[in-house]
Design an enzyme around this catalytic site. Sequence first.
Site, mmCIF file in Angstrom:
data_model
loop_
_atom_site.group_PDB
_atom_site.id
_atom_site.type_symbol
_atom_site.label_atom_id
_atom_site.label_comp_id
_atom_site.label_asym_id
_atom_site.label_seq_id
_atom_site.Cartn_x
_atom_site.Cartn_y
_atom_site.Cartn_z
ATOM 1 N N ASP A 7 -32.068 -0.687 32.160
ATOM 2 C CA ASP A 7 -33.346 -0.943 31.500
ATOM 3 C C ASP A 7 -33.500 0.096 30.376
ATOM 4 O OD1 ASP A 7 -36.189 -1.637 31.233
ATOM 5 O OD2 ASP A 7 -36.518 0.305 32.209
ATOM 6 N N ASP A 45 -36.973 1.080 28.299
ATOM 7 C CA ASP A 45 -38.218 1.868 28.320
ATOM 8 C C ASP A 45 -38.459 2.445 29.713
ATOM 9 O OD1 ASP A 45 -39.274 1.371 25.623
ATOM 10 O OD2 ASP A 45 -39.397 -0.708 26.278
ATOM 11 N N ASP A 94 -36.702 1.536 36.043
ATOM 12 C CA ASP A 94 -37.803 2.383 36.523
ATOM 13 C C ASP A 94 -38.967 1.596 37.111
ATOM 14 O OD1 ASP A 94 -38.601 1.377 33.942
ATOM 15 O OD2 ASP A 94 -40.239 2.845 34.014
HETATM 16 O O1 LIG Z 1 -41.372 -3.916 26.461
HETATM 17 C C1 LIG Z 1 -41.382 -3.784 27.700
HETATM 18 O O2 LIG Z 1 -42.077 -4.458 28.427
HETATM 19 C C2 LIG Z 1 -40.534 -2.729 28.343
HETATM 20 O O3 LIG Z 1 -39.229 -2.990 28.292
HETATM 21 P P1 LIG Z 1 -38.206 -2.506 29.425
HETATM 22 O O4 LIG Z 1 -37.695 -3.787 29.998
HETATM 23 O O5 LIG Z 1 -37.162 -1.733 28.639
HETATM 24 O O6 LIG Z 1 -38.912 -1.644 30.427
#
Ligand SMILES: O=C(O)COP(=O)(O)O
Length: 217
Positions: A8, A10, A165
């Site tokens: 992942d 973020d 996360d």
């Molecule tokens: O934009 C988002 O919802 C977060 O993206 P992610 O999948 O990298 O946590």
Amino acid sequence: MKKGCLFDLDGTLVDSLTDLALSTNRVLELHHLPTHELSCYNQFVGNGVKKLMERALGSEHLDILDECLADFHKIYEEHCLDHTLPYPGIVDLLETLKAHDIALAVVTNKPHHLAIKIVEHLFPDTFVTILGQQDLYPIKPHPQIVHIALMTLKKGRQECYFIGDSNVDIDTGYQADMETIGVTWGFRGRKELEDAGADFVVDEPFEIGEIVLNDRS
Ligand SMILES: O=C(O)COP(=O)(O)O
């Protein structure tokens, strides 16, 4: 030993909360709406930009969602690298994994072109593939994006870990029939990851290296 890792973005590889929060708050200000504390955004992020804006707007302002999304895309595109940095220990981890020929992918709900912009800037020549949200497939936790990543890596689902996360990430790995590693330094924390059924939960990036490189399956 496992041969690949799907990460992942973020809250896992990068701490992007400040740029996401400031950009969203700027949109709210443009529309004369109250802004949110930075800490609220921990819960707003994870299901893609549309959901982020819906949560920030609240149910009573959804009539201006499309306008706000257009504003967000413009503002965030310009500011997505103002404060966003890898978490401590992530660059070392990725170098260790690469040195052991572990194939690496990013699988994120962030818009595809912005995922590429951020990842190529912060981690040049590191990932075999970077997949973000685009109209071609549903967002996580739907496993289709994982299947595309695995095909690109030329790895089977049992040969790779899904690492993230949030419960969205653990659910994505589960739906794709992969082993999962939850990371506690991101936006959500240990309880959510354990409740979601993560196979491993780690507090430091180097622990991912230990799990992957010691895997005997
Ligand atoms: O934009 C988002 O919802 C977060 O993206 P992610 O999948 O990298 O946590």
